[in-house]
Design a protein around this motif. Structure first.
Motif, PDB file in Angstrom:
ATOM      1  N   VAL A 155       0.859  -1.173   0.000  1.00 31.65           N
ATOM      2  CA  VAL A 155       0.000   0.000   0.000  1.00 31.65           C
ATOM      3  C   VAL A 155       0.899   1.228   0.000  1.00 31.65           C
ATOM      4  N   ARG A 156       0.947   1.914  -1.123  1.00 33.21           N
ATOM      5  CA  ARG A 156       1.794   3.094  -1.277  1.00 33.21           C
ATOM      6  C   ARG A 156       3.234   2.839  -0.820  1.00 33.21           C
ATOM      7  N   GLY A 157       3.773   1.724  -1.217  1.00 31.31           N
ATOM      8  CA  GLY A 157       5.151   1.402  -0.895  1.00 31.31           C
ATOM      9  C   GLY A 157       5.345   0.743   0.458  1.00 31.31           C
ATOM     10  N   VAL A 158       4.282   0.611   1.244  1.00 37.84           N
ATOM     11  CA  VAL A 158       4.377  -0.052   2.546  1.00 37.84           C
ATOM     12  C   VAL A 158       4.039  -1.523   2.344  1.00 37.84           C
ATOM     13  N   GLU A 159       4.991  -2.414   2.628  1.00 34.61           N
ATOM     14  CA  GLU A 159       4.777  -3.845   2.432  1.00 34.61           C
ATOM     15  C   GLU A 159       3.953  -4.418   3.579  1.00 34.61           C
ATOM     16  N   LEU A 160       2.942  -5.192   3.237  1.00 33.14           N
ATOM     17  CA  LEU A 160       2.113  -5.807   4.260  1.00 33.14           C
ATOM     18  C   LEU A 160       2.810  -7.025   4.850  1.00 33.14           C
ATOM     19  N   LEU A 161       2.510  -7.309   6.096  1.00 33.69           N
ATOM     20  CA  LEU A 161       3.115  -8.433   6.798  1.00 33.69           C
ATOM     21  C   LEU A 161       2.518  -9.751   6.318  1.00 33.69           C
ATOM     22  N   PRO A 162       3.207 -10.860   6.519  1.00 36.74           N
ATOM     23  CA  PRO A 162       2.633 -12.166   6.162  1.00 36.74           C
ATOM     24  C   PRO A 162       1.308 -12.388   6.897  1.00 36.74           C
ATOM     25  N   GLY A 163       0.297 -12.734   6.159  1.00 33.46           N
ATOM     26  CA  GLY A 163      -1.021 -12.965   6.756  1.00 33.46           C
ATOM     27  C   GLY A 163      -1.818 -11.695   6.994  1.00 33.46           C
ATOM     28  N   GLU A 164      -1.264 -10.556   6.649  1.00 38.88           N
ATOM     29  CA  GLU A 164      -1.968  -9.292   6.857  1.00 38.88           C
ATOM     30  C   GLU A 164      -2.793  -8.950   5.620  1.00 38.88           C
ATOM     31  N   HIS A 165      -4.015  -8.530   5.827  1.00 39.54           N
ATOM     32  CA  HIS A 165      -4.860  -8.125   4.712  1.00 39.54           C
ATOM     33  C   HIS A 165      -5.577  -6.818   5.041  1.00 39.54           C
ATOM     34  N   VAL A 166      -5.868  -6.058   4.003  1.00 43.49           N
ATOM     35  CA  VAL A 166      -6.514  -4.751   4.160  1.00 43.49           C
ATOM     36  C   VAL A 166      -8.021  -4.926   4.225  1.00 43.49           C
ATOM     37  N   ALA A 167      -8.638  -4.257   5.197  1.00 43.72           N
ATOM     38  CA  ALA A 167     -10.098  -4.302   5.324  1.00 43.72           C
ATOM     39  C   ALA A 167     -10.761  -3.039   4.802  1.00 43.72           C
ATOM     40  N   ALA A 168     -10.066  -1.904   4.874  1.00 49.06           N
ATOM     41  CA  ALA A 168     -10.684  -0.654   4.423  1.00 49.06           C
ATOM     42  C   ALA A 168      -9.624   0.404   4.163  1.00 49.06           C
ATOM     43  N   ASP A 192      -9.680   7.665   2.416  1.00 48.20           N
ATOM     44  CA  ASP A 192      -8.991   8.831   1.882  1.00 48.20           C
ATOM     45  C   ASP A 192      -9.596  10.082   2.511  1.00 48.20           C
ATOM     46  N   ALA A 193      -8.740  11.027   2.894  1.00 45.67           N
ATOM     47  CA  ALA A 193      -9.213  12.226   3.594  1.00 45.67           C
ATOM     48  C   ALA A 193     -10.193  13.033   2.761  1.00 45.67           C
ATOM     49  N   GLU A 194     -10.079  12.970   1.436  1.00 48.78           N
ATOM     50  CA  GLU A 194     -10.966  13.739   0.568  1.00 48.78           C
ATOM     51  C   GLU A 194     -12.081  12.905  -0.039  1.00 48.78           C
ATOM     52  N   HIS A 195     -11.778  11.680  -0.425  1.00 49.87           N
ATOM     53  CA  HIS A 195     -12.739  10.866  -1.174  1.00 49.87           C
ATOM     54  C   HIS A 195     -13.507   9.860  -0.315  1.00 49.87           C
ATOM     55  N   GLY A 196     -13.145   9.737   0.951  1.00 50.29           N
ATOM     56  CA  GLY A 196     -13.848   8.802   1.826  1.00 50.29           C
ATOM     57  C   GLY A 196     -13.397   7.364   1.618  1.00 50.29           C
ATOM     58  N   LEU A 197     -14.296   6.416   1.856  1.00 49.09           N
ATOM     59  CA  LEU A 197     -13.975   5.000   1.682  1.00 49.09           C
ATOM     60  C   LEU A 197     -13.752   4.691   0.207  1.00 49.09           C
ATOM     61  N   THR A 198     -12.656   4.006  -0.083  1.00 48.41           N
ATOM     62  CA  THR A 198     -12.339   3.634  -1.462  1.00 48.41           C
ATOM     63  C   THR A 198     -12.002   2.151  -1.518  1.00 48.41           C
ATOM     64  N   THR A 199     -12.137   1.572  -2.694  1.00 45.56           N
ATOM     65  CA  THR A 199     -11.831   0.148  -2.851  1.00 45.56           C
ATOM     66  C   THR A 199     -10.349  -0.088  -3.108  1.00 45.56           C
ATOM     67  N   GLU A 200      -9.642   0.962  -3.532  1.00 45.17           N
ATOM     68  CA  GLU A 200      -8.205   0.873  -3.788  1.00 45.17           C
ATOM     69  C   GLU A 200      -7.520   2.080  -3.168  1.00 45.17           C
ATOM     70  N   PRO A 201      -6.234   1.961  -2.835  1.00 46.86           N
ATOM     71  CA  PRO A 201      -5.535   3.112  -2.258  1.00 46.86           C
ATOM     72  C   PRO A 201      -5.389   4.245  -3.275  1.00 46.86           C
ATOM     73  N   THR A 202      -5.667   5.454  -2.851  1.00 42.10           N
ATOM     74  CA  THR A 202      -5.500   6.609  -3.721  1.00 42.10           C
ATOM     75  C   THR A 202      -4.012   6.928  -3.877  1.00 42.10           C
ATOM     76  N   PRO A 203      -3.610   7.544  -4.988  1.00 40.87           N
ATOM     77  CA  PRO A 203      -2.182   7.728  -5.254  1.00 40.87           C
ATOM     78  C   PRO A 203      -1.503   8.818  -4.438  1.00 40.87           C
ATOM     79  N   ALA A 204      -2.258   9.771  -3.900  1.00 43.63           N
ATOM     80  CA  ALA A 204      -1.647  10.881  -3.169  1.00 43.63           C
ATOM     81  C   ALA A 204      -2.609  11.381  -2.098  1.00 43.63           C
ATOM     82  N   GLY A 205      -2.118  12.281  -1.260  1.00 42.72           N
ATOM     83  CA  GLY A 205      -2.951  12.826  -0.196  1.00 42.72           C
ATOM     84  C   GLY A 205      -2.875  11.993   1.072  1.00 42.72           C
TER      85      GLY A 205
END
Length: 201
Positions: free
Chosen positions: A11-24, A27-40
């Motif tokens: 996620v934006r260059g941050v590697e997730l740990l083994p067994g770690e998954h994203v739930a939500a 974004d500060a401007e767009h709210g809940l998104t299905t994918e990580p926004t590129p900036a902000g």
């Protein structure tokens, strides 16, 4: 509003740990998104961590907190302030009266210096600019756009993120984050998480 679990490995260059998954993603401007926004500003809730990534221009700040240390989440909403038409009329009338009173008083006491083309006394022109500037400052202070704020409290830490996203998305993210909290694994001195939403100013 629950987002499906994401199986991204970064996620934006941050590697997730083994067994770690994203739930939500929030974004500060767009709210809940299905994918990580590129900036902000972006908040990421995973089953292991709360990750904050802020990228604005050349600045990049990454903060990480263990998900099972979250104790509370609050959402604050500051509604937009404004003036009624009567208040606007009073403010405008006050500015006009102040201008004429001060302008005529100063014109009689200062040298008669006129600005070419517009044929206006220099001090009257300066006074007009100052009153317009003061009116603009008052208008900005009385018509604050407001905004939202997400605050996450944990054991010996807290995090705040100002947002312009929809308040419902912030509350939904708070619920997702607290559901990821592993309450049964908390120790005797580790209080269960609670949701406080929305909070007053």
């Amino acid at each position: 509003m629950d987002n499906p679990v994401s199986f991204l490995s970064h996620v934006r260059g941050v590697e997730l740990l083994p067994g770690e998954h994203v739930a939500a993603f929030l974004d500060a401007e767009h709210g809940l998104t299905t994918e990580p926004t590129p900036a902000g500003r972006l908040l990421v809730a995973t089953n292991r961590r709360v990750i904050s990534v802020m990228e604005e221009g050349p600045s990049r700040v990454v903060q990480m907190f263990a998900a099972d240390t979250v104790t509370a989440v609050s959402v604050r909403n500051d509604s937009r302030r404004g003036l009624s038409w009567k208040q606007w009329a009073t403010l405008l009338a006050g500015g006009v009266v102040a201008y004429f009173l001060l302008a005529y008083w100063l014109v009689d006491r200062l040298p008669n210096v006129l600005i070419p083309v517009i044929n206006l006394h220099a001090m009257a022109a300066v006074l007009m600019v100052l009153i317009v500037l003061l009116g603009w400052i008052i208008w900005r202070s009385l018509t604050d756009a407001g905004g939202n704020l997400v605050r996450i409290d944990g054991w010996n830490w807290n995090f705040e993120m100002p947002c312009t996203a929809d308040n419902a998305d912030l509350i939904a993210f708070a619920g997702i984050l607290l559901r990821l909290r592993s309450v049964p694994n908390a120790g005797p001195d580790q209080p269960a998480a609670r949701e406080v939403s929305p909070a007053g100013p």
